[in-house]
Design a protein around this motif. Structure first.
Motif, PDB file in Angstrom:
ATOM      1  N   ARG A 197       0.827  -1.189   0.000  1.00  0.00           N
ATOM      2  CA  ARG A 197       0.000   0.000   0.000  1.00  0.00           C
ATOM      3  C   ARG A 197       0.870   1.251   0.000  1.00  0.00           C
ATOM      4  NH1 ARG A 197      -5.137  -1.953   1.272  1.00  0.00           N
ATOM      5  NH2 ARG A 197      -4.403  -3.674   2.554  1.00  0.00           N
ATOM      6  N   GLU A 198       0.383   2.312  -0.583  1.00  0.00           N
ATOM      7  CA  GLU A 198       1.138   3.565  -0.547  1.00  0.00           C
ATOM      8  C   GLU A 198       1.398   3.956   0.900  1.00  0.00           C
ATOM      9  OE1 GLU A 198      -1.435   6.679  -2.292  1.00  0.00           O
ATOM     10  OE2 GLU A 198      -2.974   5.131  -2.295  1.00  0.00           O
ATOM     11  N   GLY A 199       2.594   4.381   1.189  1.00  0.00           N
ATOM     12  CA  GLY A 199       2.969   4.720   2.556  1.00  0.00           C
ATOM     13  C   GLY A 199       3.714   3.587   3.241  1.00  0.00           C
ATOM     14  N   ASP A 200       3.505   2.364   2.795  1.00  0.00           N
ATOM     15  CA  ASP A 200       4.263   1.229   3.331  1.00  0.00           C
ATOM     16  C   ASP A 200       5.745   1.386   2.992  1.00  0.00           C
ATOM     17  OD1 ASP A 200       1.872   0.172   4.062  1.00  0.00           O
ATOM     18  OD2 ASP A 200       1.900  -1.511   2.657  1.00  0.00           O
ATOM     19  N   ARG A 201       6.575   0.721   3.778  1.00  0.00           N
ATOM     20  CA  ARG A 201       7.949   0.578   3.329  1.00  0.00           C
ATOM     21  C   ARG A 201       7.925  -0.450   2.203  1.00  0.00           C
ATOM     22  NH1 ARG A 201      12.660  -1.809   4.148  1.00  0.00           N
ATOM     23  NH2 ARG A 201      11.796  -3.537   5.336  1.00  0.00           N
ATOM     24  N   LEU A 202       8.534  -0.097   1.087  1.00  0.00           N
ATOM     25  CA  LEU A 202       8.491  -0.987  -0.072  1.00  0.00           C
ATOM     26  C   LEU A 202       9.159  -2.311   0.248  1.00  0.00           C
ATOM     27  CD1 LEU A 202       7.674  -0.888  -3.137  1.00  0.00           C
ATOM     28  CD2 LEU A 202      10.112  -0.560  -3.588  1.00  0.00           C
ATOM     29  N   PRO A 203       8.425  -3.421   0.087  1.00  0.00           N
ATOM     30  CA  PRO A 203       9.014  -4.714   0.422  1.00  0.00           C
ATOM     31  C   PRO A 203      10.078  -5.151  -0.576  1.00  0.00           C
ATOM     32  CG  PRO A 203       6.830  -5.007  -0.525  1.00  0.00           C
ATOM     33  CD  PRO A 203       7.038  -3.529  -0.350  1.00  0.00           C
ATOM     34  N   GLY A 204      10.139  -4.522  -1.737  1.00  0.00           N
ATOM     35  CA  GLY A 204      11.094  -4.927  -2.764  1.00  0.00           C
ATOM     36  C   GLY A 204      10.429  -4.900  -4.123  1.00  0.00           C
ATOM     37  N   ALA A 235       9.054   5.630   1.353  1.00  0.00           N
ATOM     38  CA  ALA A 235       7.775   4.936   1.471  1.00  0.00           C
ATOM     39  C   ALA A 235       7.193   4.748   0.079  1.00  0.00           C
ATOM     40  CB  ALA A 235       6.797   5.739   2.331  1.00  0.00           C
ATOM     41  N   ALA A 236       6.490   3.655  -0.106  1.00  0.00           N
ATOM     42  CA  ALA A 236       5.905   3.381  -1.415  1.00  0.00           C
ATOM     43  C   ALA A 236       4.965   4.510  -1.826  1.00  0.00           C
ATOM     44  CB  ALA A 236       5.145   2.061  -1.385  1.00  0.00           C
ATOM     45  N   ALA A 237       5.061   4.931  -3.076  1.00  0.00           N
ATOM     46  CA  ALA A 237       4.236   6.041  -3.554  1.00  0.00           C
ATOM     47  C   ALA A 237       2.900   5.544  -4.077  1.00  0.00           C
ATOM     48  CB  ALA A 237       4.974   6.809  -4.650  1.00  0.00           C
ATOM     49  N   GLU A 238       2.847   4.318  -4.466  1.00  0.00           N
ATOM     50  CA  GLU A 238       1.669   3.764  -5.112  1.00  0.00           C
ATOM     51  C   GLU A 238       1.208   2.515  -4.387  1.00  0.00           C
ATOM     52  OE1 GLU A 238       2.997   2.306  -8.914  1.00  0.00           O
ATOM     53  OE2 GLU A 238       4.906   1.708  -8.042  1.00  0.00           O
ATOM     54  N   THR A 239      -0.079   2.274  -4.457  1.00  0.00           N
ATOM     55  CA  THR A 239      -0.625   1.011  -3.972  1.00  0.00           C
ATOM     56  C   THR A 239      -0.656   0.037  -5.129  1.00  0.00           C
ATOM     57  OG1 THR A 239      -1.990   2.074  -2.295  1.00  0.00           O
ATOM     58  CG2 THR A 239      -2.695  -0.101  -3.050  1.00  0.00           C
ATOM     59  N   LEU A 280       5.675  12.441 -11.659  1.00  0.00           N
ATOM     60  CA  LEU A 280       4.650  12.397 -12.706  1.00  0.00           C
ATOM     61  C   LEU A 280       3.395  11.691 -12.208  1.00  0.00           C
ATOM     62  CD1 LEU A 280       6.854  11.623 -15.833  1.00  0.00           C
ATOM     63  CD2 LEU A 280       5.344  13.595 -15.561  1.00  0.00           C
ATOM     64  N   MET A 281       3.571  10.664 -11.411  1.00  0.00           N
ATOM     65  CA  MET A 281       2.408   9.962 -10.868  1.00  0.00           C
ATOM     66  C   MET A 281       1.610  10.886  -9.956  1.00  0.00           C
ATOM     67  SD  MET A 281       4.412   6.336 -10.313  1.00  0.00           S
ATOM     68  CE  MET A 281       3.748   6.155  -8.685  1.00  0.00           C
ATOM     69  N   ASP A 282       2.295  11.644  -9.140  1.00  0.00           N
ATOM     70  CA  ASP A 282       1.607  12.616  -8.288  1.00  0.00           C
ATOM     71  C   ASP A 282       0.822  13.617  -9.134  1.00  0.00           C
ATOM     72  OD1 ASP A 282       2.423  11.597  -5.875  1.00  0.00           O
ATOM     73  OD2 ASP A 282       4.109  12.970  -5.626  1.00  0.00           O
ATOM     74  N   ARG A 283       1.465  14.101 -10.172  1.00  0.00           N
ATOM     75  CA  ARG A 283       0.801  15.081 -11.019  1.00  0.00           C
ATOM     76  C   ARG A 283      -0.424  14.478 -11.691  1.00  0.00           C
ATOM     77  NH1 ARG A 283       3.476  18.911 -13.564  1.00  0.00           N
ATOM     78  NH2 ARG A 283       1.355  19.514 -14.066  1.00  0.00           N
ATOM     79  N   LEU A 284      -0.271  13.269 -12.198  1.00  0.00           N
ATOM     80  CA  LEU A 284      -1.382  12.612 -12.872  1.00  0.00           C
ATOM     81  C   LEU A 284      -2.561  12.430 -11.926  1.00  0.00           C
ATOM     82  CD1 LEU A 284      -2.614  11.182 -15.273  1.00  0.00           C
ATOM     83  CD2 LEU A 284      -1.396   9.105 -14.610  1.00  0.00           C
ATOM     84  N   ALA A 285      -2.276  11.995 -10.713  1.00  0.00           N
ATOM     85  CA  ALA A 285      -3.351  11.805  -9.741  1.00  0.00           C
ATOM     86  C   ALA A 285      -4.016  13.140  -9.428  1.00  0.00           C
ATOM     87  CB  ALA A 285      -2.802  11.174  -8.470  1.00  0.00           C
ATOM     88  N   SER A 286      -3.206  14.157  -9.264  1.00  0.00           N
ATOM     89  CA  SER A 286      -3.734  15.472  -8.920  1.00  0.00           C
ATOM     90  C   SER A 286      -4.615  16.018 -10.037  1.00  0.00           C
ATOM     91  CB  SER A 286      -2.561  16.420  -8.641  1.00  0.00           C
ATOM     92  OG  SER A 286      -3.015  17.718  -8.383  1.00  0.00           O
ATOM     93  N   SER A 331      -3.505  20.142  -1.050  1.00  0.00           N
ATOM     94  CA  SER A 331      -3.179  19.345  -2.244  1.00  0.00           C
ATOM     95  C   SER A 331      -3.491  17.874  -2.013  1.00  0.00           C
ATOM     96  CB  SER A 331      -1.702  19.497  -2.594  1.00  0.00           C
ATOM     97  OG  SER A 331      -0.901  18.676  -1.758  1.00  0.00           O
ATOM     98  N   ASP A 332      -3.475  17.464  -0.751  1.00  0.00           N
ATOM     99  CA  ASP A 332      -3.829  16.094  -0.389  1.00  0.00           C
ATOM    100  C   ASP A 332      -2.844  15.066  -0.921  1.00  0.00           C
ATOM    101  OD1 ASP A 332      -5.224  14.185   0.924  1.00  0.00           O
ATOM    102  OD2 ASP A 332      -7.081  14.402  -0.178  1.00  0.00           O
ATOM    103  N   LEU A 333      -1.632  15.500  -1.176  1.00  0.00           N
ATOM    104  CA  LEU A 333      -0.583  14.564  -1.575  1.00  0.00           C
ATOM    105  C   LEU A 333       0.428  14.472  -0.439  1.00  0.00           C
ATOM    106  CD1 LEU A 333       0.051  15.567  -5.293  1.00  0.00           C
ATOM    107  CD2 LEU A 333      -0.896  13.421  -4.446  1.00  0.00           C
ATOM    108  N   PRO A 334       0.946  13.285  -0.173  1.00  0.00           N
ATOM    109  CA  PRO A 334       1.900  13.132   0.923  1.00  0.00           C
ATOM    110  C   PRO A 334       3.208  13.843   0.612  1.00  0.00           C
ATOM    111  CG  PRO A 334       1.745  11.108  -0.342  1.00  0.00           C
ATOM    112  CD  PRO A 334       0.694  12.019  -0.872  1.00  0.00           C
ATOM    113  N   ALA A 335       3.911  14.247   1.634  1.00  0.00           N
ATOM    114  CA  ALA A 335       5.244  14.812   1.453  1.00  0.00           C
ATOM    115  C   ALA A 335       6.189  13.669   1.129  1.00  0.00           C
ATOM    116  CB  ALA A 335       5.680  15.544   2.721  1.00  0.00           C
TER     117      ALA A 335
END
Lengths: 254, 254
Positions: A52-59, A100-104, B146-152, B236-240
């Motif tokens: 999930r986004e926010g998780d530490r990326l497992p790999g 932290a993972a950016a995407e889920t 780019l993913m952040d921008r696309l989501a936004s 903006s609702d995007l994480p730092a």
DNA sequence: CGTGCACTTGACAGCTGTCAATGCCGGTGG
DNA sequence: CCACCGGCATTGACAGCTGTCAAGTGCACG
């Protein structure tokens, strides 16, 4: 195989070679090391979450078979689907740069994945510069893809955006599975498709109807059928991207 | 220097190190080779074009000083600005994967650039795997951006989108020039800003007014002033995003 | 045979883009 | 020095597009 529609072209080294081969043929030693580095296959069910986004990326994960999607969610529940992943894609690379993972990452269908440990990535850059450069190029390709999507979502309306998404999908399916005809399986819900295009389900339905009305494309059940690819592409107003064949600057294989 | 606001932190090796150092300190030999590979400095004026989408990519460029932007245009003249480049950015990487440049690159202010020939990129992957891995990580960071921008753009309204763009810009300026306060120069026209956010100029003005009204940010002349960064980010609702410091998997420097 | 889920459809409000008119400012040429 | 011009910014009217919400339908599953 889990699912009847994924040819095994992507299975050579656990799903990674389909994409890498686009930039030049892999050599035997490269292939062998890739095979050795990837972990055992794991099977996940539809809607299972890899992380999930926010998780530490497992790999990193190699998607061997099935469909997956990466998404980003907002506080109020809105969700943007960033990409649909096909067999052969490497999952998780963007988040390598972050703490932290950016995407889920969720499975859209039953999937088979193999994990790729991070230390092996370091080894790869040291021992297989040509392979590393190809991984680099895959990332650049993804950037172009995201740029196309951003331009499309930022500057065009519902039907045009949907057309762009469909054309992109078709091009990627075609490249991974060259024998794909004018129709391919797309096992997602309407809401998923809406999240991908950046619309609500109502408007997505309207846009689908519009494309059907003009004999450009149809979507029924879980199958997308392209009726007029050229017209779709013209409508999307994005150029047909051509991936570079075998860049002259690539390091020589050993 | 061309312009009074760019500290020379980014000049170490022709503009590349500011970004690369984010992932670990560069070693002497890496620095020396980077310096040697980059071509002589060229000066371009505002609105000069480095290359146009569809052109064959002339090669990579290191942006030593000044502001530049990459854009994509549609047939009817609509334009999406994909990114504003700051001193220290490497320009042109996405198009490496394609036979034709995907983005148009224009100078927003007078700029100084140094070209980086492609064969030296191959050499870099062979001789400096750690440096190559850092370049790889920079690309992943761009993908997240780019993913952040696309989501936004895909999922939020005018004011929220503008807030996201401003926060992104601030974070990047801050990272390149750590002594930046709560205001930075942004030498672009309102139309450029609108193209960046994916709005028309009228709505962009409204959104700017809204941010000013709530004491979040102000934009006058060519200077952007952040009044309440936390609130902007919440809006903006995007994480730092936090860039990873010194990934354990990076190959050792030689 | 019920239940839940996804899909479909439509009314409606709100947001966004287009367009045109106006003002401002810097640069040019008389 | 002054008049003119072009580019950019501002503002508002307006139509069109898009999201929200709600009601209803069909289908798979238990």
């Amino acid at each position: 195989m889990i699912d009847g529609t994924s040819p095994n072209v992507a299975r050579d080294a656990g799903g990674a070679t389909a994409r890498l081969n686009a930039f030049g043929a892999l050599e035997a030693s490269e292939l062998a090391d890739l095979r050795a580095a990837a972990g055992p296959e794991r099977v996940l069910g539809a809607e299972d979450t890899l992380w999930r986004e926010g998780d530490r990326l497992p790999g990193l994960s190699l998607l061997v078979e099935g469909w997956a999607a990466s998404t980003m969610s907002f506080g109020d529940g809105r969700r943007q689907m960033l990409k649909i992943h096909l067999a052969g894609d490497v999952l998780g690379m963007p988040s390598l740069a972050m703490t932290a993972a950016a995407e889920t990452l969720v499975a859209l269908s039953p999937v088979r994945v193999r994990s790729l440990p991070l230390y092996s990535l370091g080894h790869l850059f040291e021992s297989h510069p040509r392979l590393a450069a190809m991984l680099f190029l895959v990332s650049q390709e993804e950037r172009v893809h995201l740029m196309d999507r951003l331009a499309s979502v930022g500057r065009t309306g519902a039907t045009q955006r949907l057309a762009a998404v469909i054309v992109h999908l078709r091009d990627r399916v075609e490249r991974s599975f060259p024998d794909t005809g004018d129709s391919f399986r797309l096992p997602i819900t309407l809401e998923d498709l809406a999240d991908l295009v950046g619309l609500d389900t109502g408007r997505t339905r309207q846009a689908l109807d519009a494309l059907r009305e003009e004999n450009l494309a149809g979507w029924s059940g879980d199958r997308m059928t392209i009726l007029d690819l050229d017209a779709l592409r013209r409508l999307s107003d994005l150029p047909a991207r051509q991936v570079v064949d075998d860049p002259a600057w690539l390091p020589a294989g050993e």
